[in-house]
Design an enzyme around this catalytic site. Structure first.
Site, short mmCIF file in Angstrom:
data_model
loop_
_atom_site.label_atom_id
_atom_site.label_comp_id
_atom_site.label_asym_id
_atom_site.label_seq_id
_atom_site.Cartn_x
_atom_site.Cartn_y
_atom_site.Cartn_z
N GLY A 111 -13.91 -3.19 0.70
CA GLY A 111 -15.25 -2.61 0.86
C GLY A 111 -15.56 -1.59 -0.22
O GLY A 111 -16.67 -1.56 -0.74
N ARG A 136 0.82 -1.22 0.00
CA ARG A 136 0.00 0.00 0.00
C ARG A 136 0.85 1.28 0.00
O ARG A 136 0.35 2.34 -0.33
CB ARG A 136 -0.95 0.00 1.19
CG ARG A 136 -2.06 -1.00 0.98
CD ARG A 136 -3.01 -1.04 2.13
NE ARG A 136 -4.24 -1.68 1.72
CZ ARG A 136 -5.22 -1.96 2.54
NH1 ARG A 136 -5.14 -1.65 3.81
NH2 ARG A 136 -6.31 -2.55 2.11
N LYS A 164 -19.81 -14.73 3.33
CA LYS A 164 -21.19 -14.32 3.61
C LYS A 164 -21.94 -13.77 2.41
O LYS A 164 -21.46 -12.87 1.72
CB LYS A 164 -21.15 -13.22 4.67
CG LYS A 164 -20.58 -13.67 5.99
CD LYS A 164 -20.97 -12.65 7.06
CE LYS A 164 -19.89 -12.50 8.09
NZ LYS A 164 -19.68 -11.10 8.46
N GLY A 176 -9.32 -8.02 0.09
CA GLY A 176 -8.13 -8.39 0.87
C GLY A 176 -7.79 -9.87 0.78
O GLY A 176 -6.64 -10.25 0.50
P1 AMP Z 1 -15.16 -12.72 2.76
O1 AMP Z 1 -14.52 -11.85 3.81
O2 AMP Z 1 -16.66 -12.75 2.83
O3 AMP Z 1 -14.63 -12.46 1.38
O4 AMP Z 1 -14.75 -14.20 3.14
C1 AMP Z 1 -13.45 -14.68 3.09
C2 AMP Z 1 -13.35 -15.90 3.94
O5 AMP Z 1 -14.24 -16.89 3.47
C3 AMP Z 1 -11.97 -16.53 3.93
O6 AMP Z 1 -11.38 -16.37 5.19
C4 AMP Z 1 -12.26 -18.00 3.61
O7 AMP Z 1 -11.55 -18.89 4.45
C5 AMP Z 1 -13.74 -18.12 3.90
N1 AMP Z 1 -14.33 -19.26 3.18
C6 AMP Z 1 -14.30 -19.50 1.86
N2 AMP Z 1 -14.90 -20.66 1.59
C7 AMP Z 1 -15.32 -21.18 2.77
C8 AMP Z 1 -16.00 -22.38 3.15
N3 AMP Z 1 -16.37 -23.27 2.22
N4 AMP Z 1 -16.26 -22.58 4.46
C9 AMP Z 1 -15.89 -21.67 5.38
N5 AMP Z 1 -15.25 -20.52 5.09
C10 AMP Z 1 -14.96 -20.28 3.80
#
Ligand code: AMP
Length: 401
Positions: A376, A40, A201, A353
């Site tokens: 974000g 960064r 999520k 990230g």
């Molecule tokens: P996000 O911040 O919503 O982009 O989510 C990223 C996180 O999703 C990472 O830390 C991944 O480890 C988690 N992730 C991806 N696939 C899975 C899964 N099948 N089960 C649990 N966590 C997951």
């Protein structure tokens, strides 16, 4: 939206002017306050060099981490200033505060082409509270404001939206590059436009799926989010992570974008959430009781690669599995290779990230058309929202003349 005022505007005179540059040098620091990843800082260099070359007195602003509105010794800008001065081969003087009389007199003593670095903005509660007095104190320090902090432009903070109310304000080179790349990919994409959304999520990405569902030709879904979609189809997902509250929204999205949303057909199931878990490849709806899906399976990878093979534009945000565990990083790595392999034939854009850590892990960071510095901020832009930090520039005094 009206045209974004740019530091490259021909009518803008920067020589001899005090220019406040809001950067996004929010780097990770270790316990002793040393920088552990300087990407960064590197991203901030082109705008700073442009201003120095133009003879401005450059006053740098950033926040670092979340000190919570008070001074935290190991979150000072000093280590960042040291790294930056090595990159620029020029002295960068860190100050011990970001407002007040000492800061004002340090700036008064600057010569053209010199650089000072104000202390971490988030040591003052007024930054995150978007306090008017704090914004005025900052604005008073300079004659021109430049926003080069794309990654923070979705935040209504004093240094992002407050300062532009008082002095002429412009976009820096990084901000411009981000807005141009992301807006073009969404508004005028080379088709087909294929969007890959992963991560944990659905709730974080509903807005993106809604907006891009309309604009994209195909939407590939992976990560834990897939299980919320599978629950909406009534599939058994074992102990996989999913959001019960969002099953009906997932169902709505599947109906709204019928034929566009592509879900994985198989997963790597694990008997526990750990790198050394026992694993088996199963069809997405057939995860055994007590097991959980932690990565997309090989057949899904094959199909996704096939979907990507004719892409004109690819936008990717969010890992497709728990890439932090090497045992469950293969799906994300394969997609990283497939997307980067399309660069040139297609416009390839990655951001977020976790997605960036994943592509760095496989050594592919430099292999995309555009790597967004925003998590974000990128998502909000992809949702079709106007970022407050960008709107503030358009509405600033600069656009009045
Ligand atoms: P996000 O911040 O919503 O982009 O989510 C990223 C996180 O999703 C990472 O830390 C991944 O480890 C988690 N992730 C991806 N696939 C899975 C899964 N099948 N089960 C649990 N966590 C997951």
């Amino acid at each position: 939206m009206a045209k974004l005022p740019s530091i490259k505007d021909k009518n803008l005179e920067i020589a001899g002017k005090v220019v406040l540059v809001r950067t996004g040098m929010d780097v990770p620091l270790d316990e002793s306050g040393l920088v552990t990843d300087d990407s960064r800082i590197q991203e901030a260099v082109p705008t700073i060099q442009f201003l120095v070359k133009g003879g401005a007195k450059v006053v740098l602003l950033t926040h670092i981490n979340r000190p919570g509105g008070r001074v935290v010794e190991n979150k000072r800008v000093e280590a960042v200033a040291t790294k930056l001065s090595i990159m620029l081969k020029q002295d960068v003087k860190p100050l011990r505060d970001c407002v007040g009389s000492e800061v004002e007199s340090a700036i008064k003593g600057m010569k053209d082409g010199e650089i000072v670095f104000l202390e971490n903005l988030r040591f003052h509660p007024g930054e995150e509270a978007n306090d008017v007095v704090f914004a005025q104190q900052l604005a008073r320090l300079g004659e021109i404001y430049v926003n080069d902090a794309f990654s923070n432009s979705h935040r209504m903070h004093a240094s992002m939206v407050g300062i532009p109310r008082y002095i002429p304000s412009y976009a820096g080179l990084l901000l411009e590059k981000e807005i141009r790349a992301l807006t073009a990919a969404v508004e005028k994409p080379r088709r087909p436009l294929i969007v890959i959304i992963g991560g944990a999520k659905v709730s974080d990405k509903i807005g993106v799926i809604r907006n891009l569902g309309i604009k994209a030709d195909r939407l590939i879904i992976g990560g834990a989010m897939m299980f919320t979609f599978y629950r909406s189809k009534g599939f058994d997902v074992g102990s996989s992570k999913f959001e019960a509250d969002n099953v009906s929204i997932a169902d709505d999205l599947l109906n709204e974008f019928q034929g566009k949303i592509i879900l994985p057909v198989d997963v790597i199931a694990a008997d526990k959430f750990a790198n050394d878990a026992r694993t088996q490849v199963v069809a997405a709806g057939e995860i055994p009781k007590g097991w959980m899906g932690l990565d997309i399976g090989p057949e899904s990878v094959r199909r996704f690669m096939n979907e990507l093979s004719d892409a004109g534009t690819i936008i990717w945000n969010g890992p497709l599995g728990v890439f932090e565990f090497p045992s469950f990083a293969d799906g994300t790595a394969a997609i990283a290779k497939a997307v980067s392999g399309m660069t040139g034939r297609a416009t390839t854009i990655v951001g977020g990230g976790d997605t960036l850590s994943a592509v760095e892990k496989v050594g592919l960071k430099g292999k995309f058309s555009h790597v967004s510095t925003g998590g974000g901020a990128m998502l909000e832009l992809l949702e079709g929202k106007t970022l407050p930090g960008v709107a503030a520039l358009v509405e600033s005094l600069a656009s009045d003349d």
